[in-house]
Scaffold this active site. Structure first.
Site, PDB file in Angstrom:
ATOM      1  N   LYS A 114       0.823  -1.215   0.000  1.00 14.49           N
ATOM      2  CA  LYS A 114       0.000   0.000   0.000  1.00 14.49           C
ATOM      3  C   LYS A 114       0.851   1.255   0.000  1.00 14.49           C
ATOM      4  O   LYS A 114       0.467   2.271  -0.583  1.00 14.49           O
ATOM      5  CB  LYS A 114      -0.954   0.020   1.200  1.00 14.49           C
ATOM      6  CG  LYS A 114      -2.111  -0.946   1.055  1.00 14.49           C
ATOM      7  CD  LYS A 114      -3.263  -0.575   1.963  1.00 14.49           C
ATOM      8  CE  LYS A 114      -4.453  -1.495   1.723  1.00 14.49           C
ATOM      9  NZ  LYS A 114      -5.505  -1.341   2.723  1.00 14.49           N
ATOM     10  N   LYS A 198      -5.550  -9.350  -7.742  1.00 16.30           N
ATOM     11  CA  LYS A 198      -6.743  -9.438  -6.897  1.00 16.30           C
ATOM     12  C   LYS A 198      -7.819  -8.450  -7.349  1.00 16.30           C
ATOM     13  O   LYS A 198      -7.491  -7.341  -7.757  1.00 16.30           O
ATOM     14  CB  LYS A 198      -6.326  -9.088  -5.465  1.00 16.30           C
ATOM     15  CG  LYS A 198      -6.973  -9.904  -4.403  1.00 16.30           C
ATOM     16  CD  LYS A 198      -6.490  -9.474  -3.039  1.00 16.30           C
ATOM     17  CE  LYS A 198      -7.078  -8.138  -2.635  1.00 16.30           C
ATOM     18  NZ  LYS A 198      -6.879  -7.787  -1.234  1.00 16.30           N
ATOM     19  N   LYS A 201     -10.829  -2.655  -4.775  1.00 17.08           N
ATOM     20  CA  LYS A 201     -11.550  -1.377  -4.780  1.00 17.08           C
ATOM     21  C   LYS A 201     -10.789  -0.302  -5.521  1.00 17.08           C
ATOM     22  O   LYS A 201     -11.366   0.641  -6.036  1.00 17.08           O
ATOM     23  CB  LYS A 201     -11.665  -0.864  -3.343  1.00 17.08           C
ATOM     24  CG  LYS A 201     -12.582  -1.610  -2.469  1.00 17.08           C
ATOM     25  CD  LYS A 201     -12.428  -1.126  -1.033  1.00 17.08           C
ATOM     26  CE  LYS A 201     -13.425  -1.845  -0.151  1.00 17.08           C
ATOM     27  NZ  LYS A 201     -13.307  -1.495   1.261  1.00 17.08           N
TER      28      LYS A 201
END
Ligand code: AMP
Ligand code: TRP
Length: 333
Positions: A114, A198, A201
């Site tokens: 992240k 994956k 969002k």
């Protein structure tokens, strides 16, 4: 055996099919086993570890709660609330950050992903995020935590923190070391555009994911455009190796139809992707459209959603407050 369940979802918008299959569907199954007591939290404190627009955040908190309810979570059976309404989460997080070790956090792969290349610019909150997650779980003595596979490492950290606290403060069994509950078969739903990535969002491509607020037409269209390969579908599980798109689409089909993967493989053996896509689109529309419809309906009554969250927070607070009082006693405050 009766289980104490706790789990959380971040209100960062775009809840998608991966969240549903990897997490929320499981939340509902656990709730419907009467032996379990379940707490489901909209983790807004976690959401602000990356920049959020305040107006959008408020909307996303309500949308996440509405999606929980539309998916079958019952606020009369389970405690549903948002994290920032219960102050013990922040308090416990600080105390536990003095128990956790730098070395443990440095190993967390999600922070590395992240934070990206420029770690210096990531918030400190993003770095200590797994400690807040441990606080969430440990405050309620949760025995089991349903999450997707990406959260397994954070759960291990929660266990390490629980064990170290119990040992350091000579309070055996004070914190319960939680077990992750990770679905064996469909723990990772992949992007519709790249079977090696994956479903997420934050993927800039809308075609990569099915949002839980998509209309039937949007769902069908996204499945129609999903990436495939050029072969027909295999007749056994080994035939799925190195075919991530086939594996993903068959996996989604299996999960939503509650049947083992082998049965789905038999159903589509030797067929073309177009056959699978047609059936899959119908199935996803059948399962997701009612959730989308109900979520949008619930969102029209903000007062109702806010009341559910507030009532849930009152119940959560009763449990968490007692635990934080004991934590403070143990450490000598
Ligand atoms: P997040 O959206 O990161 O707050 O995740 C909420 C829950 O959904 C967590 O338990 C995740 O592990 C799970 N989850 C998120 N993305 C996926 C995915 N693509 N496949 C399966 N589970 C997922
Ligand atoms: N970190 C989790 C995620 O990104 C969300 C979360 C926060 C959570 N607190 C939790 C999950 C406690 C389970 C238990 O998906």
């Amino acid at each position: 055996m009766s289980k104490k369940i706790f789990s959380g979802v971040q209100p960062t918008g775009n809840l998608h099919l991966g969240n549903y299959i990897g997490a929320i569907k499981n939340f509902v199954n656990l709730q419907n086993d009467n032996n379990n007591s379940c707490i489901y939290c909209v983790v807004d404190l976690h959401a602000i570890t990356i920049n959020q627009d305040p107006i959008q955040l408020k909307k996303n908190i309500r949308e996440t709660a509405a999606t929980f309810i539309a998916s079958g979570l019952d606020y009369k059976k389970s405690i549903i609330f948002n994290q920032s309404l219960v102050p013990a989460h922040s308090e416990a997080s600080w105390i536990l950050s003095c128990v956790a070790r730098m070395g443990w956090l440095n190993r967390m792969t999600q922070f590395k992903e992240k934070a990206g290349k420029d770690k210096e610019k990531a918030s400190v909150g993003l770095y200590v995020y797994p400690i807040l997650m441990a606080a969430d779980i440990l405050l309620y003595d949760a025995t089991h935590v349903p999450v997707g596979e990406d959260q397994k490492q954070h759960l291990e950290l929660s266990r390490d923190i629980a064990n170290k606290f119990n040992l350091d403060f000579k309070s055996p069994n004070f914190f319960v070391a939680p077990e992750p509950l990770i679905q064996k078969n469909f723990a990772r739903i992949m992007s519709l555009k790249d079977g090696n990535k994956k479903m997420s969002k934050s993927d800039p491509s809308e075609l990569s994911r099915i949002n839980l607020t998509d209309s039937s037409d949007q769902i069908s269209n996204k499945i129609k455009k999903a990436k495939t390969d050029t072969q027909t579908l295999p007749d056994n599980e080994n035939g799925l190796s190195k075919r991530p798109e086939a594996e993903n689409l068959l996996g989604i089909y299996s999960s939503l139809s509650d049947q083992p993967l082998t049965k789905t493989i038999n159903e589509f053996s030797g067929k073309n992707f177009s056959d699978l896509k047609e059936k899959l689109a119908n199935l996803v529309v059948e399962k997701i459209s009612p959730i989308s419809y109900e979520t949008n309906k619930l969102l029209k009554d903000e007062t109702f959603i806010d009341k559910i969250l507030k009532d849930g927070a009152d119940k959560a607070n009763e449990i968490a407050y007692k635990k934080i009082i004991n934590i403070k006693k143990i450490i000598g405050f």
